[in-house]
Scaffold this motif. Structure first.
Motif, PDB file in Angstrom:
ATOM      1  N   SER A  73      10.102   7.940-104.688  1.00  0.00           N
ATOM      2  CA  SER A  73      10.995   8.897-104.929  1.00  0.00           C
ATOM      3  C   SER A  73      10.631  10.396-104.745  1.00  0.00           C
ATOM      4  CB  SER A  73      11.806   8.843-106.231  1.00  0.00           C
ATOM      5  OG  SER A  73      10.695   9.258-107.477  1.00  0.00           O
ATOM      6  N   GLN A  74       9.359  10.372-105.172  1.00  0.00           N
ATOM      7  CA  GLN A  74       8.437  11.862-105.184  1.00  0.00           C
ATOM      8  C   GLN A  74       8.137  11.890-103.516  1.00  0.00           C
ATOM      9  OE1 GLN A  74       5.388  11.491-107.775  1.00  0.00           O
ATOM     10  NE2 GLN A  74       6.602  11.942-109.614  1.00  0.00           N
ATOM     11  N   ALA A  75       7.662  10.946-102.608  1.00  0.00           N
ATOM     12  CA  ALA A  75       7.253  11.143-101.409  1.00  0.00           C
ATOM     13  C   ALA A  75       8.337  11.128-100.413  1.00  0.00           C
ATOM     14  CB  ALA A  75       6.070   9.869-101.161  1.00  0.00           C
ATOM     15  N   ALA A  76       9.335  10.350-100.695  1.00  0.00           N
ATOM     16  CA  ALA A  76      10.292  10.514 -99.676  1.00  0.00           C
ATOM     17  C   ALA A  76      11.929  10.615-100.178  1.00  0.00           C
ATOM     18  CB  ALA A  76      10.521   9.134 -98.939  1.00  0.00           C
ATOM     19  N   GLY A  77      11.892  10.824-101.412  1.00  0.00           N
ATOM     20  CA  GLY A  77      13.069  10.965-102.175  1.00  0.00           C
ATOM     21  C   GLY A  77      14.238  11.688-101.327  1.00  0.00           C
ATOM     22  N   ILE A  78      14.101  13.072-100.915  1.00  0.00           N
ATOM     23  CA  ILE A  78      15.039  13.874-100.363  1.00  0.00           C
ATOM     24  C   ILE A  78      15.715  12.987 -98.929  1.00  0.00           C
ATOM     25  CG2 ILE A  78      15.333  16.161 -99.012  1.00  0.00           C
ATOM     26  CD1 ILE A  78      15.284  16.265-102.042  1.00  0.00           C
ATOM     27  N   ILE A  79      14.647  12.476 -98.315  1.00  0.00           N
ATOM     28  CA  ILE A  79      14.828  11.770 -96.823  1.00  0.00           C
ATOM     29  C   ILE A  79      15.736  10.650 -97.096  1.00  0.00           C
ATOM     30  CG2 ILE A  79      13.925  10.775 -95.160  1.00  0.00           C
ATOM     31  CD1 ILE A  79      11.173  12.648 -95.182  1.00  0.00           C
ATOM     32  N   ILE A  80      15.434   9.872 -98.206  1.00  0.00           N
ATOM     33  CA  ILE A  80      16.118   8.565 -98.560  1.00  0.00           C
ATOM     34  C   ILE A  80      17.553   9.014 -98.929  1.00  0.00           C
ATOM     35  CG2 ILE A  80      16.252   6.852-100.177  1.00  0.00           C
ATOM     36  CD1 ILE A  80      13.274   6.616-100.253  1.00  0.00           C
ATOM     37  N   ALA A  82      19.196  11.695 -98.202  1.00  0.00           N
ATOM     38  CA  ALA A  82      19.909  12.295 -96.916  1.00  0.00           C
ATOM     39  C   ALA A  82      20.440  11.052 -96.196  1.00  0.00           C
ATOM     40  CB  ALA A  82      18.965  13.254 -96.044  1.00  0.00           C
ATOM     41  N   LEU A  83      19.462  10.086 -95.870  1.00  0.00           N
ATOM     42  CA  LEU A  83      19.860   9.026 -95.084  1.00  0.00           C
ATOM     43  C   LEU A  83      20.969   8.432 -95.710  1.00  0.00           C
ATOM     44  CD1 LEU A  83      16.414   7.815 -93.623  1.00  0.00           C
ATOM     45  CD2 LEU A  83      18.409   8.694 -92.342  1.00  0.00           C
ATOM     46  N   LEU A  84      20.818   7.897 -96.969  1.00  0.00           N
ATOM     47  CA  LEU A  84      21.814   7.012 -97.801  1.00  0.00           C
ATOM     48  C   LEU A  84      23.411   7.877 -97.669  1.00  0.00           C
ATOM     49  CD1 LEU A  84      22.267   4.670 -99.860  1.00  0.00           C
ATOM     50  CD2 LEU A  84      21.856   6.158-101.732  1.00  0.00           C
ATOM     51  N   LEU A  88      26.242   6.100 -96.139  1.00  0.00           N
ATOM     52  CA  LEU A  88      27.524   5.577 -96.838  1.00  0.00           C
ATOM     53  C   LEU A  88      28.803   6.637 -96.412  1.00  0.00           C
ATOM     54  CD1 LEU A  88      26.125   5.580-100.520  1.00  0.00           C
ATOM     55  CD2 LEU A  88      26.820   3.853 -99.058  1.00  0.00           C
ATOM     56  N   SER A  89      28.470   7.821 -96.079  1.00  0.00           N
ATOM     57  CA  SER A  89      29.682   8.578 -95.531  1.00  0.00           C
ATOM     58  C   SER A  89      30.216   8.027 -94.223  1.00  0.00           C
ATOM     59  CB  SER A  89      29.469   9.940 -95.527  1.00  0.00           C
ATOM     60  OG  SER A  89      28.411  10.355 -94.692  1.00  0.00           O
ATOM     61  N   SER A  90      29.173   7.621 -93.368  1.00  0.00           N
ATOM     62  CA  SER A  90      29.543   6.817 -91.853  1.00  0.00           C
ATOM     63  C   SER A  90      30.347   5.671 -92.088  1.00  0.00           C
ATOM     64  CB  SER A  90      28.455   6.567 -91.116  1.00  0.00           C
ATOM     65  OG  SER A  90      27.802   7.905 -90.853  1.00  0.00           O
ATOM     66  N   LEU A  91      29.957   4.905 -93.135  1.00  0.00           N
ATOM     67  CA  LEU A  91      30.532   3.666 -93.402  1.00  0.00           C
ATOM     68  C   LEU A  91      31.707   3.898 -93.983  1.00  0.00           C
ATOM     69  CD1 LEU A  91      27.845   1.320 -94.832  1.00  0.00           C
ATOM     70  CD2 LEU A  91      28.875   1.132 -92.803  1.00  0.00           C
ATOM     71  N   ALA A  92      32.074   4.965 -94.886  1.00  0.00           N
ATOM     72  CA  ALA A  92      33.464   5.299 -95.398  1.00  0.00           C
ATOM     73  C   ALA A  92      34.579   5.789 -94.480  1.00  0.00           C
ATOM     74  CB  ALA A  92      33.193   6.140 -96.537  1.00  0.00           C
ATOM     75  N   ALA A  93      33.937   6.434 -93.516  1.00  0.00           N
ATOM     76  CA  ALA A  93      34.781   6.978 -92.542  1.00  0.00           C
ATOM     77  C   ALA A  93      35.199   5.868 -91.504  1.00  0.00           C
ATOM     78  CB  ALA A  93      34.093   8.166 -91.656  1.00  0.00           C
ATOM     79  N   MET A  94      34.086   5.180 -90.833  1.00  0.00           N
ATOM     80  CA  MET A  94      34.434   4.073 -90.059  1.00  0.00           C
ATOM     81  C   MET A  94      35.251   3.106 -90.764  1.00  0.00           C
ATOM     82  SD  MET A  94      31.170   3.274 -87.968  1.00  0.00           S
ATOM     83  CE  MET A  94      29.951   2.722 -89.188  1.00  0.00           C
ATOM     84  N   GLY A  95      35.224   2.836 -92.146  1.00  0.00           N
ATOM     85  CA  GLY A  95      35.864   1.747 -92.629  1.00  0.00           C
ATOM     86  C   GLY A  95      37.235   1.956 -93.172  1.00  0.00           C
ATOM     87  N   PHE A  96      37.476   3.230 -93.690  1.00  0.00           N
ATOM     88  CA  PHE A  96      38.999   3.637 -94.495  1.00  0.00           C
ATOM     89  C   PHE A  96      39.560   4.715 -93.569  1.00  0.00           C
ATOM     90  CE2 PHE A  96      35.826   2.195 -97.797  1.00  0.00           C
ATOM     91  CZ  PHE A  96      36.564   1.265 -98.317  1.00  0.00           C
TER      92      PHE A  96
END
Length: 174
Positions: A73-80, A82-84, A88-96
């Motif tokens: 979380s300290q080393a790559a928390g912001i990147i993780i 952002a990617l998450l 998730l927003s891409s899946l929600a948009a494509m799905g719903f």
């Protein structure tokens, strides 16, 4: 015999009517429930019952897993994060929005898992700050497992209800 037709009949690409999807849901949630912060639940039970070396092994395993989570979380928390959020927003948009059933199914599995990830990180931080020993550690791990199981039960219920709705919607032809 057409092998591709046989394969696609066995592996149904409509997610909510696929046995494979529901098996994946069961495996994911049982695994997440069994591994508390990366520590197998049977190890927690053995340490509580027998103490001694089993308890020392548990403390070492919890220390290693907590330090690992906090380091990630300290080393790559912001990147993780952002990617998450992007995934998730891409899946929600494509799905719903675009009505892609596979994206809906993956979102309904991934979104609750992201909540479990946040709870795991919060529990890891709490354990790192307080350094609980013995019963206090067991209580913290059991509380985390109970929260994870509650999230899982709600997620499975909502996924099953939505999946049944989708399957009935397909049958009705709407």
């Amino acid at each position: 015999m057409d092998w591709s037709r046989a394969l696609f009949q066995v592996i149904d690409l409509r997610s909510f009517s696929s046995l494979w999807y529901w098996m994946a849901v069961a495996v994911v949630w049982s695994s997440v429930s069994h591994y508390v912060l990366g520590v197998p639940y049977d190890m927690i039970q053995r340490a509580r019952r027998h103490g001694g070396q089993a308890e020392q092994d548990l403390h070492d395993m919890v220390r290693v897993c907590v330090n690992r989570l906090l380091h990630i979380s300290q080393a790559a928390g912001i990147i993780i994060i952002a990617l998450l959020c992007f995934v998730l927003s891409s899946l929600a948009a494509m799905g719903f929005w675009y009505d892609a059933e596979l994206a809906q199914a993956i979102f309904l599995l991934a979104f609750p898992m992201s909540i479990v990830g946040a709870v795991s990180l919060a529990t890891a931080r709490k354990i790192a700050e307080t350094q609980p020993q013995g019963e206090a550690l067991y209580a913290a791990l059991n509380k985390h497992r109970l929260i994870t199981q509650a999230i899982g039960m709600v997620a499975i219920f909502l996924t099953a209800m939505y999946g049944m709705y989708q399957n009935l919607d397909v049958v009705r032809g709407l």
